[in-house]
Design a protein around this motif. Sequence first.
Motif, PDB file in Angstrom:
ATOM      1  N   LEU A 160      84.756   3.362 -13.153  1.00 17.61           N
ATOM      2  CA  LEU A 160      84.525   4.383 -12.125  1.00 17.61           C
ATOM      3  C   LEU A 160      85.144   4.024 -10.771  1.00 17.61           C
ATOM      4  CD1 LEU A 160      83.186   6.973 -11.129  1.00 17.61           C
ATOM      5  CD2 LEU A 160      81.047   5.727 -10.892  1.00 17.61           C
ATOM      6  N   HIS A 161      85.164   2.724 -10.436  1.00 19.21           N
ATOM      7  CA  HIS A 161      85.687   2.373  -9.109  1.00 19.21           C
ATOM      8  C   HIS A 161      87.192   2.601  -9.018  1.00 19.21           C
ATOM      9  CE1 HIS A 161      86.365  -1.334 -11.352  1.00 19.21           C
ATOM     10  NE2 HIS A 161      87.219  -1.708 -10.423  1.00 19.21           N
ATOM     11  N   LEU A 162      87.863   2.722 -10.193  1.00 18.30           N
ATOM     12  CA  LEU A 162      89.308   2.976 -10.177  1.00 18.30           C
ATOM     13  C   LEU A 162      89.635   4.443 -10.429  1.00 18.30           C
ATOM     14  CD1 LEU A 162      90.290  -0.080 -12.401  1.00 18.30           C
ATOM     15  CD2 LEU A 162      90.483   0.092  -9.909  1.00 18.30           C
ATOM     16  N   PHE A 163      88.637   5.181 -10.809  1.00 18.35           N
ATOM     17  CA  PHE A 163      88.831   6.572 -11.214  1.00 18.35           C
ATOM     18  C   PHE A 163      89.290   7.406 -10.012  1.00 18.35           C
ATOM     19  CE2 PHE A 163      87.373  10.631 -13.136  1.00 18.35           C
ATOM     20  CZ  PHE A 163      87.966  10.478 -14.375  1.00 18.35           C
ATOM     21  N   PRO A 164      90.273   8.308 -10.244  1.00 18.50           N
ATOM     22  CA  PRO A 164      90.741   9.106  -9.099  1.00 18.50           C
ATOM     23  C   PRO A 164      89.625   9.987  -8.521  1.00 18.50           C
ATOM     24  CG  PRO A 164      91.739   9.842 -11.163  1.00 18.50           C
ATOM     25  CD  PRO A 164      91.035   8.569 -11.453  1.00 18.50           C
ATOM     26  N   LEU A 165      89.719  10.212  -7.222  1.00 18.44           N
ATOM     27  CA  LEU A 165      88.682  10.999  -6.549  1.00 18.44           C
ATOM     28  C   LEU A 165      88.795  12.474  -6.906  1.00 18.44           C
ATOM     29  CD1 LEU A 165      88.638   9.471  -2.949  1.00 18.44           C
ATOM     30  CD2 LEU A 165      87.110   8.988  -4.860  1.00 18.44           C
ATOM     31  N   ARG A 166      87.634  13.120  -6.896  1.00 18.33           N
ATOM     32  CA  ARG A 166      87.544  14.576  -7.082  1.00 18.33           C
ATOM     33  C   ARG A 166      88.261  15.077  -8.328  1.00 18.33           C
ATOM     34  NH1 ARG A 166      86.921  13.546  -1.707  1.00 18.33           N
ATOM     35  NH2 ARG A 166      89.109  13.165  -1.301  1.00 18.33           N
ATOM     36  N   GLN A 167      88.018  14.378  -9.437  1.00 20.88           N
ATOM     37  CA  GLN A 167      88.530  14.823 -10.723  1.00 20.88           C
ATOM     38  C   GLN A 167      87.379  14.819 -11.700  1.00 20.88           C
ATOM     39  OE1 GLN A 167      91.787  13.177 -12.710  1.00 20.88           O
ATOM     40  NE2 GLN A 167      93.217  13.544 -11.030  1.00 20.88           N
ATOM     41  N   PRO A 168      87.251  15.882 -12.488  1.00 25.01           N
ATOM     42  CA  PRO A 168      86.115  15.930 -13.405  1.00 25.01           C
ATOM     43  C   PRO A 168      86.219  14.831 -14.453  1.00 25.01           C
ATOM     44  CG  PRO A 168      87.650  17.721 -13.840  1.00 25.01           C
ATOM     45  CD  PRO A 168      88.124  17.056 -12.590  1.00 25.01           C
ATOM     46  N   GLY A 169      85.090  14.245 -14.773  1.00 23.94           N
ATOM     47  CA  GLY A 169      85.073  13.217 -15.794  1.00 23.94           C
ATOM     48  C   GLY A 169      83.684  13.131 -16.396  1.00 23.94           C
ATOM     49  N   TYR A 170      83.564  12.328 -17.411  1.00 23.57           N
ATOM     50  CA  TYR A 170      82.225  12.095 -17.953  1.00 23.57           C
ATOM     51  C   TYR A 170      82.069  10.625 -18.271  1.00 23.57           C
ATOM     52  CZ  TYR A 170      84.486  12.069 -22.535  1.00 23.57           C
ATOM     53  OH  TYR A 170      85.288  11.757 -23.593  1.00 23.57           O
ATOM     54  N   ILE A 171      80.868  10.185 -18.355  1.00 25.91           N
ATOM     55  CA  ILE A 171      80.596   8.767 -18.551  1.00 25.91           C
ATOM     56  C   ILE A 171      80.747   8.423 -20.024  1.00 25.91           C
ATOM     57  CG2 ILE A 171      78.878   6.949 -18.325  1.00 25.91           C
ATOM     58  CD1 ILE A 171      77.706   8.472 -15.974  1.00 25.91           C
ATOM     59  N   ASP A 172      81.624   7.467 -20.297  1.00 25.50           N
ATOM     60  CA  ASP A 172      81.874   7.064 -21.668  1.00 25.50           C
ATOM     61  C   ASP A 172      80.859   6.007 -22.091  1.00 25.50           C
ATOM     62  OD1 ASP A 172      83.342   7.171 -24.046  1.00 25.50           O
ATOM     63  OD2 ASP A 172      84.345   5.300 -23.504  1.00 25.50           O
ATOM     64  N   SER A 173      80.679   5.017 -21.219  1.00 24.75           N
ATOM     65  CA  SER A 173      79.681   3.992 -21.529  1.00 24.75           C
ATOM     66  C   SER A 173      79.266   3.304 -20.242  1.00 24.75           C
ATOM     67  CB  SER A 173      80.276   2.960 -22.490  1.00 24.75           C
ATOM     68  OG  SER A 173      81.314   2.258 -21.828  1.00 24.75           O
ATOM     69  N   VAL A 174      78.118   2.683 -20.278  1.00 25.03           N
ATOM     70  CA  VAL A 174      77.626   1.943 -19.121  1.00 25.03           C
ATOM     71  C   VAL A 174      77.248   0.549 -19.596  1.00 25.03           C
ATOM     72  CG1 VAL A 174      75.940   1.876 -17.248  1.00 25.03           C
ATOM     73  CG2 VAL A 174      76.667   4.077 -18.167  1.00 25.03           C
ATOM     74  N   ASP A 175      77.729  -0.445 -18.894  1.00 26.73           N
ATOM     75  CA  ASP A 175      77.394  -1.818 -19.249  1.00 26.73           C
ATOM     76  C   ASP A 175      76.117  -2.207 -18.500  1.00 26.73           C
ATOM     77  OD1 ASP A 175      77.228  -4.421 -19.919  1.00 26.73           O
ATOM     78  OD2 ASP A 175      79.172  -5.024 -19.077  1.00 26.73           O
ATOM     79  N   TRP A 176      74.985  -1.880 -19.115  1.00 26.33           N
ATOM     80  CA  TRP A 176      73.707  -2.117 -18.417  1.00 26.33           C
ATOM     81  C   TRP A 176      73.456  -3.597 -18.204  1.00 26.33           C
ATOM     82  CZ3 TRP A 176      72.073   2.164 -16.389  1.00 26.33           C
ATOM     83  CH2 TRP A 176      72.290   3.387 -17.047  1.00 26.33           C
ATOM     84  N   SER A 177      74.117  -4.437 -19.019  1.00 28.77           N
ATOM     85  CA  SER A 177      73.786  -5.871 -18.962  1.00 28.77           C
ATOM     86  C   SER A 177      74.195  -6.517 -17.643  1.00 28.77           C
ATOM     87  CB  SER A 177      74.464  -6.600 -20.129  1.00 28.77           C
ATOM     88  OG  SER A 177      75.874  -6.563 -19.940  1.00 28.77           O
ATOM     89  N   VAL A 178      75.196  -5.920 -16.943  1.00 28.63           N
ATOM     90  CA  VAL A 178      75.601  -6.549 -15.678  1.00 28.63           C
ATOM     91  C   VAL A 178      74.764  -6.037 -14.506  1.00 28.63           C
ATOM     92  CG1 VAL A 178      77.965  -6.910 -16.444  1.00 28.63           C
ATOM     93  CG2 VAL A 178      77.389  -4.842 -15.175  1.00 28.63           C
ATOM     94  N   LEU A 179      73.876  -5.082 -14.784  1.00 25.36           N
ATOM     95  CA  LEU A 179      73.045  -4.545 -13.698  1.00 25.36           C
ATOM     96  C   LEU A 179      71.651  -5.142 -13.789  1.00 25.36           C
ATOM     97  CD1 LEU A 179      74.097  -0.837 -14.209  1.00 25.36           C
ATOM     98  CD2 LEU A 179      74.785  -2.302 -12.299  1.00 25.36           C
ATOM     99  N   SER A 180      71.032  -5.347 -12.629  1.00 23.06           N
ATOM    100  CA  SER A 180      69.663  -5.856 -12.658  1.00 23.06           C
ATOM    101  C   SER A 180      68.754  -4.757 -13.201  1.00 23.06           C
ATOM    102  CB  SER A 180      69.224  -6.258 -11.254  1.00 23.06           C
ATOM    103  OG  SER A 180      68.921  -5.112 -10.499  1.00 23.06           O
ATOM    104  N   ALA A 181      67.577  -5.161 -13.653  1.00 16.75           N
ATOM    105  CA  ALA A 181      66.675  -4.201 -14.297  1.00 16.75           C
ATOM    106  C   ALA A 181      66.366  -3.027 -13.366  1.00 16.75           C
ATOM    107  CB  ALA A 181      65.390  -4.902 -14.714  1.00 16.75           C
ATOM    108  N   SER A 182      66.073  -3.337 -12.092  1.00 25.25           N
ATOM    109  CA  SER A 182      65.669  -2.242 -11.207  1.00 25.25           C
ATOM    110  C   SER A 182      66.856  -1.358 -10.843  1.00 25.25           C
ATOM    111  CB  SER A 182      65.004  -2.797  -9.945  1.00 25.25           C
ATOM    112  OG  SER A 182      65.935  -3.511  -9.183  1.00 25.25           O
ATOM    113  N   GLU A 183      68.050  -1.971 -10.717  1.00 21.98           N
ATOM    114  CA  GLU A 183      69.228  -1.149 -10.425  1.00 21.98           C
ATOM    115  C   GLU A 183      69.562  -0.256 -11.607  1.00 21.98           C
ATOM    116  OE1 GLU A 183      71.720  -3.858  -7.271  1.00 21.98           O
ATOM    117  OE2 GLU A 183      72.161  -4.017  -9.401  1.00 21.98           O
ATOM    118  N   GLY A 184      69.448  -0.818 -12.801  1.00 23.63           N
ATOM    119  CA  GLY A 184      69.692  -0.038 -14.000  1.00 23.63           C
ATOM    120  C   GLY A 184      68.730   1.136 -14.075  1.00 23.63           C
ATOM    121  N   GLN A 185      67.470   0.852 -13.804  1.00 24.14           N
ATOM    122  CA  GLN A 185      66.461   1.910 -13.844  1.00 24.14           C
ATOM    123  C   GLN A 185      66.798   3.012 -12.835  1.00 24.14           C
ATOM    124  OE1 GLN A 185      62.372   0.704 -12.966  1.00 24.14           O
ATOM    125  NE2 GLN A 185      61.919   2.810 -12.397  1.00 24.14           N
ATOM    126  N   ARG A 186      67.136   2.590 -11.613  1.00 24.53           N
ATOM    127  CA  ARG A 186      67.415   3.600 -10.587  1.00 24.53           C
ATOM    128  C   ARG A 186      68.628   4.447 -10.959  1.00 24.53           C
ATOM    129  NH1 ARG A 186      64.516   4.310  -6.015  1.00 24.53           N
ATOM    130  NH2 ARG A 186      63.061   4.469  -7.723  1.00 24.53           N
TER     131      ARG A 186
END
Lengths: 85, 619
Positions: A3-29
């Motif tokens: 997502l951080h490399l994805f061009p701005l203002r272009q429609p997209g959808y989330i393919d996958s999320v690597d929850w393991s690199v996020l802390s539990a509370s950040e993942g939850q939020r």
Amino acid sequence: MRLHLFPLRQPGYIDSVDWSVLSASEGQRLREFGVCEGASIEALHRGGLMGRGPLACKVGRMTIAMRRNHAEAIDVRSGPETPAQ
Amino acid sequence: MTAIPLVALVGNPNAGKSALFNALTGARQKLGNYPGVTVERKSGRISLDDGRPVELVDLPGTYSLDPTSPDEQVTRDVILGRQEGERLPDALVIVVDASNLDNHLRFALELIALGLPTIVALNMVDLATRDGLELDANTLSADLGVPVIATVAVRKRGLDHLRGALEGMLDGGPRQLRPSVPDIGFDARRAEARRIARAAIVTETPSRRLTAAVDRVALHPVMGLVVLLSLLFVMFQAVYAWSQPPITMIEGWAAAAADAASAALPDGLLRSFLVDGVINGVGSVIVFLPQILILFFFILMLEATGYMTRAAFMMDGLMARVGLSGRAFIPLLSSFACAVPGIMATRTISDPKDRLTTILIAPLMTCSARLPVYAVIIGAFIPAQTVGPGIGLQGLVLFILYVAGIIGALIVALILRVTVTKGKSSGFLMEMPKYQFPRIQDILIGLWQRAVIFLKRAGTIIFASTVILWLLLSFPKPPVGSNVSPVDYSIAGRIAGGLNVVMEPIGFNRDISLALIPAMAAREVAVSALATVYSLEANDDEAALERSLGDRLKGRWSLPTALAFLAWFVFAPQCISTIAVTRRETNGWRWPAFMVGYLFALAYCAAGITFWIATAAGL
Ligand SMILES: Nc1nc2c(ncn2[C@@H]2O[C@H](COP(=O)(O)OP(=O)(O)O)[C@@H](O)[C@H]2O)c(=O)[nH]1
Ligand SMILES: [Mg+2]
């Protein structure tokens, strides 16, 4: 593409999320904000110079701000959201 | 005994719960177009159409029943009846934002599953319409299995329906939570919420996107920063540019009152009390009401439009460098108004160390109680000239003082984060609401509330401190015939003389030492105290009575002393309420003691350095 490399203002959808690199509370939020596989997402504004700042994006109907490390965990494909969702 | 039914307003942040609470109860809870405005439980009474009273509670917004911060915990505990000394609610009113149903319905489904009697308020239908979205409340109601009532809380639309629906809900026996709900799980709820939200859409026409367009500027790395700084800059210019006529008017009234009192009363204690203590003392603070209201006007506008979260976004990069997140910038900006609500607002910060750091630096933000102190010194020592087109020097100096507070806060945060509140820096995740045009009546009510609070302060804590100081300054009287000044001879004068030994090296004089002690109660008292001292001293000199506090200061203080005094107040923790709320929010005396200690040390050093540099520079 992450997502951080994805061009701005272009429609997209989330393919996958690597929850393991996020802390539990950040993942939850993020999940509470509607971030999940298949959700539509659009990167809107990048803050900070040289792309170091936070990222504002639209998930579903909601605009949220996140940091680069969150965006790096989210893999996005361009195109409208998947019908599977 | 039948207790009054308890009804809780619950839902996502920024859904309009507090607006609905105000509309139903007639209360004046603070509203703001950003998440995290309401941080504690607030209750009020309403009566239903059949005359039955109901206790309504407004709660902090949360995204689910799994809290991640102290304010969200309160909501969870109240809803589940776990809050100490509190019963289970008899009914829930779930407030959802019609323009963001997918997300809000997910939490609504979680709440409905609890099994309490429930009504859904489909709020902000006006905003949904603005975005070209038309929804059918009946379909929604059929899918959710609970009544759904369309409302526009800020226009009081749909309230009769809501009250009517509540009436039906509250018949029936005592409530209990559905025993061990077979939870369908987060993902299933989300999918279900989405399905229901889609089904409720009657028409959807893509419309102009005001928010996205504004954000292209407001969140732009360069332009956004220019916008943020310009807003702050204009705010401080306005504090001077707009305030002169009303200030002159209030000063006129005060002078007239002092003249009338002097003419009507014989020279003596009563006259001195009224003129020196009450009118000149307390009056010297009230004069700053217009400036304080101008400052609040800007803060209220920022809060109501939705800009607060954008400011947080812009500041996140900088805040991250000092180990905080942009989220912490919102409480800090609120502390411009007053550190007490600013410190309360830190309840929305989930990381305990982040939160503690933010609490500890909140007093460094220049609260409105410092404005009278700054304004009187700036008015006396900084010439009212322009330094560029539309840029007044006085407003510029004020801006610099505020920036000094912010920079000081960031440096302190940086140091705290590698020492006493050491820990991993937490992330920045925040919802950004759509922009809204501020509603004029909300702004006016906000200003009115601030004016009342300020005048109450003037009438209580500032009045009391000033009167006590006047007493200590008036007694004992020097023996007749001695040429010691009455102030020197008084109790207060002697105490100040002692303190002055410590304060003299940083350029303070006896009068400042004298003013600093009562100003521990509230910063503005420094102004009223100085006014009282100089009013007392001026007694013999009839001409001096005509002059304002600013004129008197100009004659007695050197510029380095005045600057040192300003520098002191950038840092000094002179506010009992801040210390008390810090104690409450950190559960003990340890952190408030630490805060007071480090702030006084900083204040002393800053004042000293300012004085020495200014003196060396020959000012
Ligand atoms: N247009 C519109 N704005 C609303 C409505 N209800 C609340 N607001 C605004 O939305 C913002 C959030 O409201 P608030 O009551 O503080 O939300 P809470 O966080 O749920 O308590 C404020 O700026 C309100 O003025 C509504 O029905 N329509
Ligand atoms: Mg609220």
